[in-house]
Design an enzyme around this catalytic site. Structure first.
Site, short mmCIF file in Angstrom:
data_model
loop_
_atom_site.label_atom_id
_atom_site.label_comp_id
_atom_site.label_asym_id
_atom_site.label_seq_id
_atom_site.Cartn_x
_atom_site.Cartn_y
_atom_site.Cartn_z
N GLY A 97 -3.47 10.98 -6.00
CA GLY A 97 -4.67 11.35 -5.02
C GLY A 97 -4.70 9.82 -4.12
O GLY A 97 -5.38 10.12 -3.59
N ASP A 99 -2.14 8.33 -2.42
CA ASP A 99 -1.33 8.09 -1.34
C ASP A 99 -2.18 7.54 -0.21
O ASP A 99 -3.41 8.30 0.55
CB ASP A 99 -0.93 9.74 -0.50
CG ASP A 99 0.28 9.18 0.33
OD1 ASP A 99 -0.21 8.81 1.51
OD2 ASP A 99 1.00 9.45 0.17
N GLY A 164 -1.76 8.76 -10.44
CA GLY A 164 -1.08 9.13 -10.80
C GLY A 164 0.34 8.84 -11.53
O GLY A 164 1.61 7.72 -10.44
N TYR A 445 6.87 -1.85 1.39
CA TYR A 445 6.30 -0.69 0.12
C TYR A 445 5.80 0.59 0.05
O TYR A 445 5.02 0.77 0.85
CB TYR A 445 5.52 -1.47 -0.04
CG TYR A 445 5.36 -1.21 -2.12
CD1 TYR A 445 6.71 -0.79 -2.18
CD2 TYR A 445 4.47 -0.97 -2.40
CE1 TYR A 445 6.06 -0.26 -3.51
CE2 TYR A 445 4.13 -0.71 -3.71
CZ TYR A 445 4.77 -0.36 -4.37
OH TYR A 445 5.00 0.11 -5.89
N ASN A 447 4.75 2.75 -1.54
CA ASN A 447 3.57 3.35 -2.13
C ASN A 447 2.53 2.70 -1.24
O ASN A 447 1.45 3.25 -1.81
CB ASN A 447 3.90 2.96 -4.31
CG ASN A 447 4.43 4.39 -4.38
OD1 ASN A 447 4.89 4.65 -3.91
ND2 ASN A 447 4.84 3.51 -5.88
N TYR A 448 2.93 2.39 -0.31
CA TYR A 448 1.82 1.44 0.16
C TYR A 448 1.86 1.70 1.36
O TYR A 448 1.84 1.85 2.69
CB TYR A 448 1.26 -0.24 0.67
CG TYR A 448 1.14 -1.21 -0.63
CD1 TYR A 448 0.36 0.08 -1.75
CD2 TYR A 448 1.55 -1.83 -0.99
CE1 TYR A 448 0.15 -0.69 -3.04
CE2 TYR A 448 0.98 -3.11 -2.02
CZ TYR A 448 0.30 -2.12 -3.04
OH TYR A 448 -0.13 -2.80 -4.50
#
Length: 492
Positions: A97, A99, A164, A445, A447-448
């Site tokens: 969770g 994101d 996660g 990036y 994931n950011y």
């Protein structure tokens, strides 16, 4: 990972048809009804909200899923994917969770959340230095299970323990050992999926190529004793020149065993004057005396002392860097975060050191904002990161990039005015930074996640040209191969 062959068709009542489909196709001893939550369930809101980290999206008017499914085995994952495709519902996969833009639990079209919270088994094989990790596990749970089996094995994942592993691994996650080790995930059925898809899932981003249920990872050796420190310097203590010097040594001169990031923020001093705090936060894979020798020769200006250094087992360093020093290791098993906030973040990559005059201009942006409203985290690259080919996995940010910036802004309440103020602030700072960071493309990036740099169409197809606006920023030249790696729509 499973790829289900079914073409969707329109349904006049997709919600009810989807639920009926789940029931008819469930083969597990655990009734599907026990892992399905709809707005009619009293626990629906709790299951939806518990892992949402960004409070911007925890609002009554945020889009809500028609159904949340929390499968307990692979067959229920398969059934959920099958039924959602059959009745034209979008699937959002959620692991932890985190994101940044809420894409694991939000959508502009009718959707289902496939929440992997119950699929978090971790099996560690210390003898072979490997582990099988299900995608619903958190980074903290992984660290804890490794420590149960060995105190001289670790894994180079992230700092935040509630992230996660599903999203972390699939987006090219990193942590305090990234200059020494690179994440290396493998799947059992690699041959079945083919090399392109296997390549794509390791850094191509979550919610993209299917549902990865579990990962086989290679653990890495860590010494019995590691050393950490967090040294704070203000402008009166030469923070500007120290940050400038850091840019020249962190990625290129320091040994791979040493990872030193810098956290920048503003602070009101005891005299009431605003200053900048530069926190040099470091993990060294070795003992304090060795670290002092390295720092004395490479960065004597920081003035590191033996009293600044804390020796500990590697597993304890995972607590130290999250502010949990002195807490029992079991806190790593806590999936609930106490750091939820309203925030908007962005990322940049730096290829040439930023000069001291420009750093001083950046400080002015911190002074414009409320105390603590802005942060920058400077994460050094180099080391092992520079040795790996840009095309080895979709994550392309390798040689030539000396550090990554995470731009952070946070605020205290969800009012329209506060949200607009915070988002405007970080967008303006991001605009100011353009001349001093990577260009053509201005890299980011994945994931950011940052939807400001481009989005796909919610309705209908998205052209390659439109998708490449954001795709080349996240993946550079790897974006073309990722496009080719996406399975045909009718095979999901």
């Amino acid at each position: 990972m499973w790829v289900i062959g079914i073409a969707p068709f329109a349904s006049s009542n997709p919600h009810e048809d989807f639920l009926q489909c789940l029931t008819l196709n469930s083969t597990n001893d655990t009734s599907i009804s026990q892992v399905v939550y709809t707005p009619a369930n009293s626990s629906y809101s709790y299951v939806l909200d518990v892992s949402i980290q960004n409070l911007r999206f925890l609002t009554p008017d945020a889009p809500k899923p028609l159904v949340i499914v929390t499968p307990v085995d692979v067959s229920q994952v398969q059934t959920t994917v099958y039924c959602s495709r059959k009745y034209g519902l979008q699937v959002r996969m959620r692991s932890g969770g985190h994101d940044y833009e809420g894409l694991s639990y939000l959508s502009g079209v009718p959707f289902v959340i496939l929440d992997l919270v119950n699929l978090r088994t971790i099996t560690v094989d210390a003898g072979n230095a490997t582990a099988w990790v299900q995608s619903g596990a958190t980074v903290g749970e992984l660290y804890y299970r490794i420590s149960e089996k060995s105190m001289t094995l670790g894994f180079p994942a992230g700092v935040c323990p509630t992230v996660g592993v599903g999203g972390h691994f699939s987006g090219g996650g990193y942590g305090m050992m990234l200059r020494k080790y690179d994440v290396n995930g493998k799947l059992l059925d690699r041959k079945l999926m083919g090399e392109d898809l296997f390549w794509a899932i390791r850094g191509g981003g979550g919610n993209t190529f299917g549902v990865v249920v579990s990962w086989k990872i290679r653990l890495v050796p860590v010494p019995e004793t590691v050393t950490g420190f967090a040294v704070l310097r203000t402008l009166d203590q030469n923070a500007t020149s120290l940050v400038n010097k850091w840019q020249f040594i962190a990625a290129q001169e320091l040994p791979d065993e040493l990872y030193m990031r810098v956290i920048l923020q503003s602070y009101n001093g005891a005299d009431g004057n605003r200053t900048i705090q530069a926190i040099f936060q470091t993990l060294y894979l070795g003992e304090a005396d060795e670290l002092l020798d390295v720092m004395g020769s490479s960065f004597p200006e920081l003035g590191l002392t033996r009293e600044d250094c804390i020796e500990m087992p590697w597993i304890n360093s995972t607590l130290y860097f999250t502010g949990f020093s002195g807490q029992p290791l079991e806190i790593l098993l806590n999936r609930s975060s106490n750091t939820k906030s309203y925030f908007k973040n962005k990322s940049d990559y730096v290829k040439k050191p930023i000069s001291e005059p420009v750093l001083e201009e950046i400080w002015k942006w911190f002074f414009k904002a409320d105390q603590g409203a802005l942060q920058m985290i400077l994460n050094p690259y180099g080391g092992r990161m520079s040795e790996i080919s840009e095309s080895a996995i979709p994550f392309p940010h390798r040689a030539g990039k000396i550090y990554m910036i995470q731009h952070i802004t946070a605020w205290n309440n969800g009012s329209v005015e506060e949200s607009a103020k915070g988002i405007s602030l970080i967008r303006s700072l991001y605009g100011f930074m353009a001349p001093y960071v990577s260009k053509s493309p201005r890299s980011a990036y994945v994931n950011y996640r940052d939807l400001d740099i481009g989005i796909n169409n919610e309705f209908g197809n998205t052209s390659y040209r439109q998708a490449s606006i954001w795709g080349t920023k996240y993946y550079n030249r790897n974006f073309d191969r990722l496009v080719r790696s996406v399975p045909p729509l009718t095979s999901w």
